[in-house]
Design an enzyme around this catalytic site. Structure first.
Site, PDB file in Angstrom:
ATOM      1  N   SER A 122      -3.408 -14.122   3.426  1.00 35.21           N
ATOM      2  CA  SER A 122      -4.458 -13.342   2.773  1.00 35.21           C
ATOM      3  C   SER A 122      -4.664 -13.857   1.355  1.00 35.21           C
ATOM      4  O   SER A 122      -3.679 -14.233   0.689  1.00 35.21           O
ATOM      5  CB  SER A 122      -4.038 -11.864   2.756  1.00 35.21           C
ATOM      6  OG  SER A 122      -4.984 -11.098   2.043  1.00 35.21           O
ATOM      7  N   TYR A 133       0.828  -1.215   0.000  1.00 26.56           N
ATOM      8  CA  TYR A 133       0.000   0.000   0.000  1.00 26.56           C
ATOM      9  C   TYR A 133       0.861   1.263   0.000  1.00 26.56           C
ATOM     10  O   TYR A 133       0.349   2.359  -0.227  1.00 26.56           O
ATOM     11  CB  TYR A 133      -0.949   0.051   1.206  1.00 26.56           C
ATOM     12  CG  TYR A 133      -1.949  -1.084   1.295  1.00 26.56           C
ATOM     13  CD1 TYR A 133      -2.126  -1.978   0.248  1.00 26.56           C
ATOM     14  CD2 TYR A 133      -2.714  -1.263   2.438  1.00 26.56           C
ATOM     15  CE1 TYR A 133      -3.026  -3.022   0.356  1.00 26.56           C
ATOM     16  CE2 TYR A 133      -3.626  -2.302   2.545  1.00 26.56           C
ATOM     17  CZ  TYR A 133      -3.765  -3.185   1.489  1.00 26.56           C
ATOM     18  OH  TYR A 133      -4.657  -4.220   1.593  1.00 26.56           O
ATOM     19  N   ASN A 183     -18.841   3.829  10.940  1.00 23.24           N
ATOM     20  CA  ASN A 183     -18.571   2.391  10.826  1.00 23.24           C
ATOM     21  C   ASN A 183     -18.436   1.718  12.190  1.00 23.24           C
ATOM     22  O   ASN A 183     -18.840   0.563  12.368  1.00 23.24           O
ATOM     23  CB  ASN A 183     -17.324   2.150   9.970  1.00 23.24           C
ATOM     24  CG  ASN A 183     -17.553   2.613   8.529  1.00 23.24           C
ATOM     25  OD1 ASN A 183     -18.695   2.848   8.132  1.00 23.24           O
ATOM     26  ND2 ASN A 183     -16.488   2.765   7.759  1.00 23.24           N
TER      27      ASN A 183
HETATM   28  P1  NAP Z   1     -14.335  -0.934   1.303  1.00 22.47           P
HETATM   29  O1  NAP Z   1     -13.887  -0.847   2.703  1.00 22.47           O
HETATM   30  O2  NAP Z   1     -15.376  -1.927   0.946  1.00 22.47           O
HETATM   31  O3  NAP Z   1     -14.838   0.486   0.774  1.00 22.47           O
HETATM   32  C1  NAP Z   1     -14.085   1.645   0.951  1.00 22.47           C
HETATM   33  C2  NAP Z   1     -14.882   2.808   0.393  1.00 22.47           C
HETATM   34  O4  NAP Z   1     -16.094   2.950   1.138  1.00 22.47           O
HETATM   35  C3  NAP Z   1     -14.142   4.128   0.492  1.00 22.47           C
HETATM   36  O5  NAP Z   1     -14.421   4.843  -0.683  1.00 22.47           O
HETATM   37  C4  NAP Z   1     -14.778   4.818   1.693  1.00 22.47           C
HETATM   38  O6  NAP Z   1     -14.812   6.244   1.596  1.00 22.47           O
HETATM   39  C5  NAP Z   1     -16.204   4.286   1.604  1.00 22.47           C
HETATM   40  N1  NAP Z   1     -16.815   4.268   2.925  1.00 22.47           N
HETATM   41  C6  NAP Z   1     -16.310   3.877   4.104  1.00 22.47           C
HETATM   42  N2  NAP Z   1     -17.186   4.007   5.090  1.00 22.47           N
HETATM   43  C7  NAP Z   1     -18.312   4.515   4.538  1.00 22.47           C
HETATM   44  C8  NAP Z   1     -19.569   4.887   5.052  1.00 22.47           C
HETATM   45  N3  NAP Z   1     -19.858   4.744   6.349  1.00 22.47           N
HETATM   46  N4  NAP Z   1     -20.497   5.375   4.187  1.00 22.47           N
HETATM   47  C9  NAP Z   1     -20.226   5.519   2.876  1.00 22.47           C
HETATM   48  N5  NAP Z   1     -19.024   5.183   2.315  1.00 22.47           N
HETATM   49  C10 NAP Z   1     -18.092   4.675   3.141  1.00 22.47           C
HETATM   50  O7  NAP Z   1     -13.113  -1.240   0.309  1.00 22.47           O
HETATM   51  P2  NAP Z   1     -11.551  -1.534   0.418  1.00 22.47           P
HETATM   52  O8  NAP Z   1     -10.767  -0.337   0.751  1.00 22.47           O
HETATM   53  O9  NAP Z   1     -11.236  -2.237  -0.847  1.00 22.47           O
HETATM   54  O10 NAP Z   1     -11.411  -2.615   1.588  1.00 22.47           O
HETATM   55  C11 NAP Z   1     -11.137  -2.288   2.925  1.00 22.47           C
HETATM   56  C12 NAP Z   1      -9.721  -2.642   3.329  1.00 22.47           C
HETATM   57  O11 NAP Z   1      -9.441  -4.026   3.129  1.00 22.47           O
HETATM   58  C13 NAP Z   1      -8.637  -1.966   2.481  1.00 22.47           C
HETATM   59  O12 NAP Z   1      -8.497  -0.599   2.782  1.00 22.47           O
HETATM   60  C14 NAP Z   1      -7.439  -2.803   2.838  1.00 22.47           C
HETATM   61  O13 NAP Z   1      -6.923  -2.443   4.111  1.00 22.47           O
HETATM   62  C15 NAP Z   1      -8.056  -4.198   2.847  1.00 22.47           C
HETATM   63  N6  NAP Z   1      -7.915  -4.894   1.535  1.00 22.47           N
HETATM   64  C16 NAP Z   1      -7.116  -5.995   1.495  1.00 22.47           C
HETATM   65  C17 NAP Z   1      -6.912  -6.655   0.302  1.00 22.47           C
HETATM   66  C18 NAP Z   1      -6.025  -7.868   0.286  1.00 22.47           C
HETATM   67  O14 NAP Z   1      -5.645  -8.308  -0.812  1.00 22.47           O
HETATM   68  N7  NAP Z   1      -5.676  -8.410   1.428  1.00 22.47           N
HETATM   69  C19 NAP Z   1      -7.535  -6.213  -0.881  1.00 22.47           C
HETATM   70  C20 NAP Z   1      -8.375  -5.104  -0.813  1.00 22.47           C
HETATM   71  C21 NAP Z   1      -8.559  -4.466   0.406  1.00 22.47           C
HETATM   72  P3  NAP Z   1     -13.764   7.247   2.294  1.00 22.47           P
HETATM   73  O15 NAP Z   1     -12.395   6.637   2.175  1.00 22.47           O
HETATM   74  O16 NAP Z   1     -13.953   8.506   1.549  1.00 22.47           O
HETATM   75  O17 NAP Z   1     -14.140   7.418   3.757  1.00 22.47           O
END
Ligand code: NAP
Length: 322
Positions: free
Chosen positions: A142, A56, A254
């Protein structure tokens, strides 16, 4: 630091409790000032599990955010890139993460993706070496499916795999059908659900029926649709969620997904209304050949991005005198 409404889950078989809702940080690093506030807010409201990764390129941001907090007020997890799974590379990668995070020990260190070109026994032996040396407290993986998990579990000699971080949300449910979820349950491996809001897709126009159900349940509980979507995940035993939120208001929202429960009827109606994309998710699980050039690119960008973050933080600290 405790939060009265935060629920906890045992991490693997360790007996250690981690919050059901943590904070993801993928894509953070672009607006460090706001993101620092979001990470600190997470620690303060009880979402003390913070997820990052070498790939990241934002570990220096996370390190700055947690600086100054008592060591037991946060639980830090990070991941080694699939291009660093040979023993010497992995040890070097861990030392780099520790340095950028400003920590002596990583709470949970995960293999970010399996890499079929490296013997899993070599990788897991290196992870065990890091645990023996006290550089990491717990070992996780993961994006491992049941078969890959089984191979990793069998490679372990002195420690256990405590978690598997995989994509899981109302819309993306591949792990339910391909045996990953049941393998984790049977072997007491905690599922860390990433992209729990399906990166925003749960609110998309093509999910009108789902949005309506989320709104209906939200109104009934005095909650928001995002809180309902996250509650749907943490209602599963052995599963925690790590939504990413760079806006502090989203972090607070959240955290409020915890401490109450959707009824089985509501969960059933939500399930029925979702247009799932799990089959698609499995098909798009990228082949390593496609991923590796990207991984190398990210790794090269890592230092540049971390340096930029440090410059911005330094400027901010000078301004505020901290
Ligand atoms: P997510 O958590 O499903 O969605 C993130 C999005 O949702 C952002 O645009 C965020 O906006 C928005 N959001 C958050 N809270 C909200 C709320 N209460 N209301 C409306 N919108 C909201 O997607 P993700 O970032 O892909 O997944 C989460 C975490 O999982 C990642 O950050 C990472 O740490 C981890 N991850 C791991 C892998 C892996 O391969 N291990 C892959 C993908 C992700 P804002 O940022 O503007 O607040």
């Amino acid at each position: 630091m405790q939060c009265e409404f935060m629920e906890f889950e045992s991490l693997g078989r360790t007996g250690e409790k981690v919050p059901k809702i943590g904070l993801g940080t993928w894509k953070m690093g672009t607006y460090p000032e706001e993101e620092l506030k979001a990470i600190r807010k997470a620690v303060e409201v009880g979402m003390r599990l913070i997820d990052t990764a070498e790939m990241y390129a934002n570990e220096s941001l996370v390190g700055e955010a947690i600086r100054g907090y008592a060591r037991d007020s946060f639980f830090l997890e990070t991941k080694v890139s699939p291009s660093h799974l040979k023993r010497d590379d992995l040890i070097r990668a861990c030392k780099g993460s520790l340095k950028r995070l400003g920590l002596k020990t990583i709470d949970l260190y995960m293999v970010h993706w399996p890499n079929p070109k490296v013997d899993i026994a070599e990788t897991m032996a290196a992870m065990e070496y890091l645990a023996d040396k006290g550089m990491i407290r717990h070992i996780g993986v993961s994006n491992f499916d049941a078969e890959e998990l089984e191979a990793a579990v069998h490679a372990m000699k002195r420690h256990e795999i405590v978690s598997n971080q995989v994509e899981y949300s109302i819309l993306v449910r591949g792990i339910e059908g391909d045996g990953t979820m049941s393998y984790c349950r049977k072997n007491k491996i905690t599922v860390i659900a990433y992209s729990p809001l399906a990166r925003g897709a749960i609110f998309a126009a093509n999910q009108a029926a789902l949005v309506k159900e989320l709104q209906k349940s939200a109104a009934g509980h005095g909650k928001t649709p995002a809180q309902v979507a996250l509650n749907w995940i943490i209602a599963h035993k052995g599963v925690i969620a790590i939504p990413k939120a760079s806006q502090p208001s989203h972090v607070v929202e959240n955290a409020g997904a915890s401490g109450w429960r959707l009824s089985p009827g509501e969960i059933g109606r939500i399930d029925d209304s979702a247009v799932m994309v799990d089959a698609l998710a499995r098909r798009t699980k990228p082949a390593m050949g496609t991923v590796m050039p990207l991984v190398s690119l990210y790794t090269k960008m890592n230092e540049i991005k971390n340096r930029r973050i440090k410059r911005i933080i330094k400027r901010g600290n000078k301004r505020t005198g901290s």
